[in-house]
Design a protein around this motif. Structure first.
Motif, short mmCIF file in Angstrom:
data_model
loop_
_atom_site.label_atom_id
_atom_site.label_comp_id
_atom_site.label_asym_id
_atom_site.label_seq_id
_atom_site.Cartn_x
_atom_site.Cartn_y
_atom_site.Cartn_z
N TYR A 1 0.77 -1.08 -0.14
CA TYR A 1 -0.03 0.10 0.03
C TYR A 1 0.83 1.20 -0.07
O TYR A 1 1.85 1.46 0.96
CB TYR A 1 -0.88 -0.14 1.29
CG TYR A 1 -2.03 -1.01 1.21
CD1 TYR A 1 -3.20 -0.97 0.52
CD2 TYR A 1 -1.49 -2.41 1.89
CE1 TYR A 1 -3.94 -2.00 0.54
CE2 TYR A 1 -2.81 -3.43 1.54
CZ TYR A 1 -3.70 -3.09 0.81
OH TYR A 1 -4.73 -4.16 0.62
N LEU A 2 0.48 1.96 -0.96
CA LEU A 2 1.16 3.52 -1.18
C LEU A 2 0.25 4.71 -0.56
O LEU A 2 -0.90 4.59 -1.40
CB LEU A 2 1.67 3.58 -2.22
CG LEU A 2 2.38 2.75 -3.07
CD1 LEU A 2 2.64 2.84 -4.78
CD2 LEU A 2 3.72 2.10 -2.31
N THR A 3 0.82 5.31 0.44
CA THR A 3 -0.13 6.43 1.03
C THR A 3 0.55 7.71 0.82
O THR A 3 1.60 7.78 1.02
CB THR A 3 -0.96 6.14 1.99
OG1 THR A 3 0.15 6.35 3.32
CG2 THR A 3 -1.50 4.72 2.24
N SER A 4 -0.14 8.72 1.07
CA SER A 4 0.41 9.89 1.27
C SER A 4 0.36 10.68 2.75
O SER A 4 1.05 10.93 3.40
CB SER A 4 -0.26 10.92 0.46
OG SER A 4 0.18 12.58 0.69
N VAL B 1 -1.10 -2.11 -4.45
CA VAL B 1 -0.60 -2.63 -5.60
C VAL B 1 -0.39 -4.14 -5.40
O VAL B 1 0.32 -4.61 -4.18
CB VAL B 1 0.81 -2.08 -5.49
CG1 VAL B 1 1.71 -2.47 -6.82
CG2 VAL B 1 0.75 -0.55 -5.60
N THR B 2 -1.01 -4.90 -6.34
CA THR B 2 -0.99 -6.40 -6.21
C THR B 2 0.12 -6.70 -7.49
O THR B 2 0.22 -6.07 -8.43
CB THR B 2 -2.30 -6.93 -6.41
OG1 THR B 2 -2.96 -6.39 -7.86
CG2 THR B 2 -3.16 -6.66 -5.51
N GLU C 1 2.44 -5.73 -12.08
CA GLU C 1 2.03 -5.09 -10.90
C GLU C 1 0.84 -4.47 -11.51
O GLU C 1 0.70 -3.85 -12.62
CB GLU C 1 2.79 -3.92 -10.57
CG GLU C 1 4.18 -4.53 -9.94
CD GLU C 1 5.20 -3.55 -9.43
OE1 GLU C 1 6.17 -3.71 -8.95
OE2 GLU C 1 5.27 -2.29 -10.31
N LYS C 2 -0.28 -4.53 -10.59
CA LYS C 2 -1.61 -3.84 -10.82
C LYS C 2 -1.67 -2.52 -9.64
O LYS C 2 -1.75 -2.95 -8.78
CB LYS C 2 -2.66 -4.64 -10.73
CG LYS C 2 -4.18 -4.21 -11.06
CD LYS C 2 -4.27 -3.62 -12.46
CE LYS C 2 -5.81 -3.43 -12.59
NZ LYS C 2 -5.94 -2.91 -14.20
N TYR C 3 -2.10 -1.61 -10.05
CA TYR C 3 -2.23 -0.17 -9.24
C TYR C 3 -3.67 -0.08 -9.34
O TYR C 3 -4.26 0.38 -10.10
CB TYR C 3 -1.28 0.94 -10.03
CG TYR C 3 0.11 0.87 -9.85
CD1 TYR C 3 1.10 1.22 -8.80
CD2 TYR C 3 0.78 -0.39 -10.30
CE1 TYR C 3 2.22 0.82 -8.74
CE2 TYR C 3 2.06 -0.36 -10.28
CZ TYR C 3 2.99 0.14 -9.47
OH TYR C 3 4.30 -0.01 -9.40
N ARG C 4 -4.20 -0.07 -7.95
CA ARG C 4 -5.62 0.49 -7.84
C ARG C 4 -5.75 1.43 -6.79
O ARG C 4 -5.05 1.36 -5.61
CB ARG C 4 -6.53 -0.74 -7.36
CG ARG C 4 -6.57 -1.87 -8.52
CD ARG C 4 -7.47 -2.80 -7.85
NE ARG C 4 -7.88 -4.00 -8.78
CZ ARG C 4 -7.00 -5.06 -8.66
NH1 ARG C 4 -6.19 -5.45 -7.82
NH2 ARG C 4 -7.17 -6.07 -9.67
N VAL C 5 -6.56 2.64 -6.73
CA VAL C 5 -7.07 3.45 -5.97
C VAL C 5 -8.20 2.93 -4.87
O VAL C 5 -9.38 2.51 -5.46
CB VAL C 5 -7.27 4.91 -6.70
CG1 VAL C 5 -7.67 5.87 -5.62
CG2 VAL C 5 -6.16 5.29 -7.26
N ILE C 6 -7.80 3.08 -3.69
CA ILE C 6 -8.87 2.68 -2.47
C ILE C 6 -9.47 4.11 -2.43
O ILE C 6 -8.71 5.02 -1.49
CB ILE C 6 -8.16 2.00 -1.36
CG1 ILE C 6 -7.66 0.52 -1.91
CG2 ILE C 6 -9.37 1.68 -0.55
CD1 ILE C 6 -6.96 -0.24 -0.82
#
Length: 440
Positions: A24-27, A423-424, A434-439
């Protein structure tokens, strides 16, 4: 639970659980109920305890925490906090102070003017006991040195390495102090540009003629190799043996230096995440160091890279290849030193509209390179809107990374406060996808 089960995030949306590695990537950390619920569901699913009826978009954080409190209380967390190491300790203590719960009354942390710190948030909002969360700073080498706790920074460490040469510890902290001296000089009202740089006589400049980053990386890497058994023991217990690894925000250049100088630890984190042993979650600086480039940040002021970016020779060849280090598209001195992401991604946490034109121009250059090398046309709407929203930029990134093996110019993803990217990853033959999705 099987990999085919679905789990929801965001109003009315449903997606499958990650069948393999996830990060998980967060600000600013997880800030919405649906972000926390998604994270909790994924963690519980990985442990095989989430029931099918709780695999829905309407499952709230509070409901999940209440129902699965026993399972959540068993989770173990490694909390990496080096981004605050060089900052004044009183500043960090103040940012953590408060008697409330994280997120109450509109506060980011536990009280007015506080920030979200992962250990407090995981305890308050997931019910993970404080005793199960180990707060460390790589710069203190907890696998090697017996050190006292530093309030708001790290817990005490007592690895009891009996063959440790006291001269090694003395030399190490002498080199580390030079980075602090250079940092303090560059943080003055009138920054002493040149501090910590090679061949100069300002604060933080080593007598060896090296930059303070290279002086530090040299001894740090040497000690990691010399005491490899102690490092391996610590990694087995604290990286391979935990459910979650989280990284705190703060000074991204200093955090990246910590990872540059401790590539043996970075290799273990990458291996643990990619082999699906643990989940990583980054916040601000700890998100940026995972990316291919950390260059788009207001923190990189004159003199910082010259002082605090270690030479590329210290980067591990296990996770950095010739394409990463050739300087085409991304200079080696701004490569993220915790290479959890394979896609050509560059992050801009705390994104505002002031960065919009710069992000667009960078992504237009990336598009031009991609189309020239692959002969595949990128949908115009993906590029033209990539500076406007995190979700569109993630679609562009997923598209480019699917087809490009030699992309040099990165895709810049605008990560506003409150945004979270899941990111999965999976391997097909020897290629990592890699697959990038926004939560939401």
């Amino acid at each position: 639970m099987g990999a085919g089960l679905s789990c929801g995030y965001g109003p009315g949306k449903m997606i499958p659980f990650p069948p393999g590695p996830v990060l998980y990537l967060t600000s600013t950390g997880f800030v919405t109920d649906s972000q926390w619920a998604r994270f909790i569901q994924v963690i519980l699913h990985r442990r095989g305890v989430l029931s099918s009826q709780d695999c829905q978009a309407h499952a709230s954080r509070a409901f999940l925490v209440n129902k699965y409190q026993k399972d959540l209380a068993e989770l173990k967390v490694l909390y990496i906090n080096d981004a605050s190491y060089h900052r004044p300790q009183e500043m960090m203590v103040k940012g953590r102070s408060g008697t409330g719960k994280v997120g109450q009354n509109g506060n980011l942390g536990r009280g007015p003017g506080t920030w979200l710190f992962w250990d407090q948030a995981l305890e308050d909002l997931m019910g993970i006991p404080a005793k199960n969360i180990k707060m460390v700073q790589l710069l203190e080498k907890p696998w090697l040195f017996n050190r006292p706790a530093r309030e708001a920074n790290c817990h005490a460490s007592q690895p009891e390495v009996h063959n440790l040469d006291p001269k090694d510890q003395e030399a190490y902290y002498k080199a580390l102090k030079l980075t602090q001296d250079a940092y303090d000089a560059l943080k003055e009202k009138e920054p002493k540009v040149g501090a910590g740089q090679a061949g100069k006589k300002l604060p933080g400049c080593p007598a060896s003629g090296l930059s303070c980053a290279n002086e530090f990386a040299e001894i740090s890497s040497r000690l990691n190799e010399k005491y490899a058994a102690a490092l391996d023991k610590w990694c087995t217990e604290n990286i391979d043996g935990v459910d979650i690894i989280v990284g705190q925000g703060g000074e991204v250049v200093m955090l990246n230096m910590a990872w540059q100088a401790n590539q043996a630890i970075a290799d273990r984190v990458v291996r643990a995440v990619r082999t699906n042993r643990t989940v990583y979650a980054g916040l601000s600086a700890s998100t940026m160091v995972c990316a291919k480039s950390m260059e788009m940040t207001g923190e990189i002021q004159p003199g910082w890279i010259e002082a605090f970016a270690a030479d590329a020779k210290y980067l591990s060849r296990k996770n950095f290849d010739a394409k990463d280090l050739d300087g085409d598209g991304i200079a080696a001195n701004v490569l993220g030193a915790l290479p959890l992401l394979e896609a050509p991604i560059a992050m801009r946490p705390h994104y505002t509209d002031a960065w919009a034109e710069q992000v667009l121009q960078k992504n237009l250059l990336a598009e031009k390179e991609f189309e020239a090398e692959t002969r595949i046309e990128v949908p115009d709407d993906l590029v033209r809107s990539s500076n406007d929203g995190c979700e569109v930029a993630c679609k562009l990134l997923s598209f480019v990374s699917r087809y490009a093996d030699d992309q040099d110019r990165p895709i810049f993803v605008p990560l506003r406060n409150g945004n979270c990217i899941e990111v999965t990853t999976h391997f097909k033959a020897t290629k990592l996808y890699e697959k990038y999705r926004v939560i939401a």
